[in-house]
Every structure is written in C-alpha cells, then in structure tokens.
Design a protein around this motif. Structure first.
Motif, PDB file in Angstrom:
ATOM      1  N   PRO A  32       0.822  -1.215   0.000  1.00 43.96           N
ATOM      2  CA  PRO A  32       0.000   0.000   0.000  1.00 43.96           C
ATOM      3  C   PRO A  32       0.852   1.259   0.000  1.00 43.96           C
ATOM      4  CG  PRO A  32       0.052  -0.971   2.182  1.00 43.96           C
ATOM      5  CD  PRO A  32       0.782  -1.924   1.282  1.00 43.96           C
ATOM      6  N   GLY A  33       0.389   2.266  -0.742  1.00 42.09           N
ATOM      7  CA  GLY A  33       1.046   3.561  -0.769  1.00 42.09           C
ATOM      8  C   GLY A  33       0.510   4.448   0.342  1.00 42.09           C
ATOM      9  N   ASP A  35      -1.629   6.690   0.246  1.00 40.10           N
ATOM     10  CA  ASP A  35      -3.074   6.896   0.200  1.00 40.10           C
ATOM     11  C   ASP A  35      -3.793   6.025   1.214  1.00 40.10           C
ATOM     12  OD1 ASP A  35      -2.710   8.688  -1.778  1.00 40.10           O
ATOM     13  OD2 ASP A  35      -3.670   7.545  -3.374  1.00 40.10           O
ATOM     14  N   PHE A  36      -3.235   4.829   1.494  1.00 38.60           N
ATOM     15  CA  PHE A  36      -3.878   3.867   2.384  1.00 38.60           C
ATOM     16  C   PHE A  36      -3.216   3.760   3.752  1.00 38.60           C
ATOM     17  CE2 PHE A  36      -4.829   1.952  -1.910  1.00 38.60           C
ATOM     18  CZ  PHE A  36      -6.123   2.436  -1.950  1.00 38.60           C
ATOM     19  N   ARG A  81       9.248   9.056   0.041  1.00 39.25           N
ATOM     20  CA  ARG A  81       8.098   8.810   0.901  1.00 39.25           C
ATOM     21  C   ARG A  81       8.571   8.717   2.340  1.00 39.25           C
ATOM     22  NH1 ARG A  81       7.338   5.592  -3.676  1.00 39.25           N
ATOM     23  NH2 ARG A  81       5.419   6.031  -4.838  1.00 39.25           N
ATOM     24  N   GLY A 121      -6.254   7.495   5.503  1.00 36.49           N
ATOM     25  CA  GLY A 121      -5.798   6.326   4.753  1.00 36.49           C
ATOM     26  C   GLY A 121      -6.666   5.116   5.001  1.00 36.49           C
ATOM     27  N   ARG A 125      -9.155   3.142   2.323  1.00 40.73           N
ATOM     28  CA  ARG A 125      -9.065   1.695   2.087  1.00 40.73           C
ATOM     29  C   ARG A 125     -10.442   1.047   2.203  1.00 40.73           C
ATOM     30  NH1 ARG A 125      -4.854  -1.773   5.593  1.00 40.73           N
ATOM     31  NH2 ARG A 125      -3.510  -0.189   4.662  1.00 40.73           N
ATOM     32  N   GLU A 188       3.898   0.444  -5.426  1.00 41.22           N
ATOM     33  CA  GLU A 188       2.861   0.627  -4.422  1.00 41.22           C
ATOM     34  C   GLU A 188       1.509   0.885  -5.085  1.00 41.22           C
ATOM     35  OE1 GLU A 188       4.215   3.871  -2.061  1.00 41.22           O
ATOM     36  OE2 GLU A 188       5.693   2.660  -0.974  1.00 41.22           O
ATOM     37  N   ASP A 190      -2.294   2.761  -4.893  1.00 40.30           N
ATOM     38  CA  ASP A 190      -2.926   3.957  -4.347  1.00 40.30           C
ATOM     39  C   ASP A 190      -4.340   4.055  -4.903  1.00 40.30           C
ATOM     40  OD1 ASP A 190      -2.464   4.612  -6.982  1.00 40.30           O
ATOM     41  OD2 ASP A 190      -0.860   6.031  -6.558  1.00 40.30           O
ATOM     42  N   THR A 263       3.606   9.312 -12.080  1.00 38.76           N
ATOM     43  CA  THR A 263       2.359   9.174 -11.330  1.00 38.76           C
ATOM     44  C   THR A 263       1.372   8.247 -12.022  1.00 38.76           C
ATOM     45  OG1 THR A 263       2.652  11.427 -10.522  1.00 38.76           O
ATOM     46  CG2 THR A 263       0.485  10.436 -10.238  1.00 38.76           C
TER      47      THR A 263
END
Length: 300
Positions: A32-33, A35-36, A81, A121, A125, A188, A190, A263
């Motif tokens: 997971p990136g 975002d999660f 990151r 995040g 999910r 990853e 997202d 991206t």
C-alpha cells in the motif's frame, strides 16, 4: 479453432493463472502507498545532477523527519516517501534538500507534495472495498435484469453470475500481477490503482455483454438450434470487435506508459494488463461458462 469445444483447456489455463495470482497475493500481498497507510510524498527533479542517496537521507535527518524511502525517476528525478509532516517541516526539508540555497528552485523543481493522515488512509481503504463490492453487486443485478426475457436454456440470472465470475477473473489476475511488482519492484498501490480496477470492470463487463447480447439475438432467431453452436457462432462473430476495441485503448495507454509521468505510469500498465485479460476472458471464458451451466442443468 472451436473455442467452446476446447473450453476445458482455457478453464485449466485460467485456473493456473488465478492460482499463481492468489499465491502471490497471500505470500507478498499488495504494497500500500501513502493513500492507504498515511504519510507524505515528495517528488522533485534536480536541475543539474541528482543528489546522492546518502545526502538525501542526511537532509531528512537534519530536518528531523527520520527515515525516507527513495525511488529514482529518470536521470534527475526522485520520489521520496516518509512520515506525515507539517507545512513547517516541509519548508525545512526543502531548505535542507536545496543545500540551504537562497533559491531552492535553482537546485530542484518540486513537482508534487502530498500528505495523507493515517485515519484518512484507513477510510480510503474501506471506501475502496465498498466501491468494488457495490460495483460487482450492481453489475449482477443489471445483467440479470437486461436478460430477463431470455430464460431458456439458461436462466437470466445465470448470465449475471457468469458476468461476475468473469469480472472476478479479470480483477484477480491484475491484483496478483501487482503483488509480484510490489515484491520485486517496490510498486505501491494507491487510489489510482482502485480507479484502474473499476475501469477494468467497466471495460470487461461491456465486452462480455456484447457477446451475451449476440447470444440473445440468436436464441430468439434460431429456435431449436443447439445452445453450444449458438454460443460458438456468437463468440466468433464478436471476437474481432473485442480485439480491435481493446487494441485501440492499449495503444493509447502504451503512449502514457512510455511517455507519461511517473504518477500515471503504473496505472496505465494496470489498464493495459487488465484489458488484455478482459479480451481473453470475453472470448475464451464467458460464453463457455454459459455452455457449461446449460450442460450442468441438463444433468441435474
């Protein structure tokens, strides 16, 4: 080649691919990136030479941020990151990465900076799970309703079941593929990944319904013909359309993959892989499953 008569071969091939995907998913899982999981991401492109990795890590230490995951992009780009940081910490980090230059823009160009909190995040999910589940449920109801007037030799609701099986097939293989990419290439997932899966579902069900609609037309016109023969002719008549439609999209997505930004690169790869699998499912799996259900119904 008679596709329906050779359906057991394609069932075996699909079963093997699904098994490999599930093994990859259970062994490694998806990576997971932010975002999660929550955290911050900074993408920069240095004006001249990219800073060495140890110097970038030192800059993060001096800014009080701690550890960083670094991914090189192209010749001068870098994607970093790290934990979620405030605006003040972001400004300190930019100053450290620019080696305290009076104008940080003379050292690098900041292309992207994002921050997602852990609570957000987790919410994203959960929302992703709900979105995928609701899409599959609505597709089942829609297909069953659309084919409500076709009840013989296969009940209308079975068209919906076959469509869902085909969609699960089309989603499982890309997920397994990205579990592999995450393990060996650090890729990853997202929200773009979730958007890509939803797009694959849309394309796949569209192609499947085209085949089903041709089967429905022939059932109404060719009463008394063998269902297996009707399905085979329907698949053969729509195979070129399915390939050409997906090929045009794959060509466009290939340009995004090779020439687009970092991206969208892996989202375009996901869509390319998913559309190729979708065509395979439409041609070799969906119609054959209807025949298998029809034969099973006769034996029951």
């Amino acid at each position: 080649m008679n596709i329906v008569n050779n359906r057991k071969f394609f069932y075996s091939l699909s079963s093997a691919l699904i098994l490999l995907s599930l093994i990859a998913l259970f062994l490694w899982g998806l990576k997971p990136g932010i975002d999660f999981t929550g955290g911050s991401g900074l993408e920069v492109e240095f004006i001249n030479e990219r800073l060495p990795a140890e110097e970038i890590e030192r800059a993060y230490g001096n800014a009080g941020i701690g550890t960083v995951t670094l991914q090189n992009i192209g010749e001068r780009g870098a994607l970093m990151r790290f934990r979620a940081i405030s605006d003040d910490e972001h400004r300190i980090l930019v100053r450290q990465l620019s080696r305290n230059a009076d104008d940080p823009a003379s050292v690098f160009v900041e292309k992207r900076f994002t921050t997602v909190g852990p609570a957000i995040g987790q919410e994203l999910r959960w929302s992703s799970y709900k979105a995928l589940s609701l899409v599959l449920l609505f597709i089942l109801f829609y297909v069953a309703w659309a084919f409500r007037k076709v009840s013989k030799p296969v009940s209308s609701w079975k068209y919906g079941v076959v469509a869902i099986i085909a969609l699960i097939h089309d989603v499982t293989l890309p997920i397994g593929f990205f579990a592999y990419l995450g393990q060996f290439w650090g890729v990853e997932i997202d929200m773009l990944f979730i958007s890509g899966l939803l797009t694959i579902l849309g394309f796949s069900v569209h192609d499947t319904i085209v085949v089903f609609d041709r089967i429905r037309e022939k059932l109404l016109k060719e009463r008394g013909a063998l269902f297996e023969d009707i399905v085979e002719r329907s698949v053969q008549e729509t195979i070129v359309r399915s390939i050409i439609t997906s090929l045009t999209a794959v060509i466009a997505l290939s340009s995004v993959f090779f020439f687009g930004g970092e991206t969208t690169r892996f989202m375009s790869l996901l869509l390319i892989f998913g559309m190729v699998i979708g065509v395979y499912t439409t041609v070799f799996i969906a119609g054959s499953l209807l025949v298998s259900l029809e034969k099973f119904g006769k034996r029951a």
